[in-house]
Write an enzyme that holds these catalytic residues in place. Structure first.
Site, short mmCIF file in Angstrom:
data_model
loop_
_atom_site.label_atom_id
_atom_site.label_comp_id
_atom_site.label_asym_id
_atom_site.label_seq_id
_atom_site.Cartn_x
_atom_site.Cartn_y
_atom_site.Cartn_z
N THR A 211 0.82 -1.23 0.00
CA THR A 211 0.00 0.00 0.00
C THR A 211 0.84 1.26 0.00
OG1 THR A 211 -1.87 -1.04 1.09
CG2 THR A 211 -1.60 1.30 1.50
N SER B 8 1.56 -7.66 -1.01
CA SER B 8 2.36 -8.60 -0.21
C SER B 8 1.79 -10.00 -0.18
CB SER B 8 2.55 -8.06 1.21
OG SER B 8 1.35 -8.12 1.95
N THR C 93 1.40 -4.72 4.28
CA THR C 93 1.20 -5.15 5.66
C THR C 93 0.51 -6.51 5.77
OG1 THR C 93 -0.90 -3.97 5.77
CG2 THR C 93 1.06 -2.78 6.51
N ASP C 94 -0.11 -6.98 4.67
CA ASP C 94 -0.90 -8.22 4.76
C ASP C 94 -0.06 -9.41 5.23
OD1 ASP C 94 -3.08 -6.81 3.94
OD2 ASP C 94 -3.13 -7.61 1.90
N1 DAS Z 1 -2.92 -4.50 2.62
C1 DAS Z 1 -2.03 -3.78 1.75
C2 DAS Z 1 -0.91 -3.16 2.56
O1 DAS Z 1 -1.14 -2.87 3.70
C3 DAS Z 1 -1.59 -4.54 0.56
C4 DAS Z 1 -0.40 -5.41 0.77
O2 DAS Z 1 -0.24 -6.04 1.79
O3 DAS Z 1 0.43 -5.44 -0.14
O4 DAS Z 1 0.15 -2.88 2.09
#
Ligand code: DAS
Length: 332
Positions: A14, A59, A92-93
């Site tokens: 993100t 991710s 973050t995923d």
């Molecule tokens: N959920 C998004 C992030 O927080 C997408 C990802 O993980 O790439 O980055």
């Protein structure tokens, strides 16, 4: 004044995502590592940054190989003395899994910091720039290396060993339910509260095929349908997120008896915090029963981290005993 040299690896997420030029729906990875760093006021006063765009992906599409390659690059730069600290920027995923994998594979003294963002650069109060500044500040601070791989978002410093993503949209999503943060960035400088216990250190598995390691979660009324499909598959290891302290439906038991003879089966929990018990409950499908049937308790590791550890162990050719002993370390 000579600034610390920080190497920053960008994998995507993100933090890099803006509207695609050819689309009207949704943001996609588009900002590279140099542009990301240029958008952070004052970053050049904290460290001399060597920013590298390794991937530009969400991710959920990162792989073990990305983690192995990253670990190898960090070890190489550590050995050659080319960097004083490292930052990994990603979505973050799967951030807690990548951070945990790196923590298992890296045995270095220099800071290794993983960060990302919950709000993309087109949103009001995008958190990416502040997170990069805090992450680089940590990577430029020697003492952070004592804490192992850390995750830094929202100015909190979490150990990769304990941190988890707890909210789908909140910028304060990363929490360590067992321990709390190990430190915080305050007024631009690092404060460390505690040094976490160290997990087992493993070497990067090389030259072996990626094993198939399954992760399933038990739920009310589960008749073991999915487990039955796995029984006759070519999966080489299984992690089960059981109820509470490590309990499963009786309907799982026959299949598990067969599977534990063939592959390592890890008993983890679907709840956010706490240990897998070992000696409290005695019903069919309780932790005592399951451990007697050959399941290996994961200690405090939840499913995704247990799967990271099991995958590396199976890939390294670890015996059942070695796998059991390694998970035992997490029964803190
Ligand atoms: N959920 C998004 C992030 O927080 C997408 C990802 O993980 O790439 O980055």
């Amino acid at each position: 004044m000579t600034l610390p040299r920080v190497r920053l690896f960008l994998l995507g997420g993100t933090i890099t995502m803006t509207a695609a030029s050819n689309s009207t729906s949704g943001v996609v990875p588009s900002v590279d590592a140099d542009a990301l760093c240029r958008a952070v006021p004052g970053l050049d006063q904290v460290a001399e940054i060597d920013a590298r765009t390794e991937q530009m992906t969400a991710s959920g599409s990162l792989t073990f190989q990305h983690g192995f390659d990253l670990a190898a690059e960090i070890i190489k730069a550590d050995n050659s003395g080319d960097a004083d600290g490292f930052v990994i920027v990603q979505g973050t995923d799967t951030l807690e899994e990548m951070a945990f994998m790196l923590d298992c594979l890296l045995d270095i003294k220099k800071p290794v910091v993983v960060t990302g963002a919950m709000r993309n650069p087109t949103q009001i109060s995008a958190d990416g720039p502040a997170n990069i500044l805090a992450a680089v500040t940590c990577a430029a601070t020697n003492s952070v290396g004592l804490a192992g791989v850390v995750v830094v978002l929202n100015d909190d410093i979490h150990s990769a060993r304990f941190v988890t993503k707890t909210h789908s949209g909140n910028v304060d999503t990363f929490q360590s339910p067992e321990t709390g943060p190990v430190g915080r960035v305050v007024e631009g400088s690092v404060r460390i509260f505690s040094i976490p216990v160290t997990g087992p250190k493993l070497t990067i598995p090389r030259g072996r095929d990626m094993p198939k390691i399954a992760l399933i979660t038990a739920s009310l009324g589960d008749d073991g349908y999915l487990l039955g499909l796995l029984e006759n598959s070519d999966c080489q290891g299984l992690v089960i997120e059981a109820f509470g302290a490590g309990h499963l439906p009786e309907k799982y038991l026959d299949v598990l008896d067969g599977m534990t003879k063939k592959i390592p089966v890890i008993l983890s929990s679907r709840v956010a915090a706490g240990h897998i018990f070992r000696e409290t409950y005695g019903f069919q499908g309780s932790e005592i029963d399951l451990i007697n049937r050959g399941l290996i308790p994961s200690g405090i590791l939840k499913g995704p981290k247990a799967r990271i550890l099991l995958t590396i162990l199976v890939m390294s050719g670890a015996s059942r005993e070695q796998i059991k002993n390694t998970f035992e370390v997490w029964d803190l």
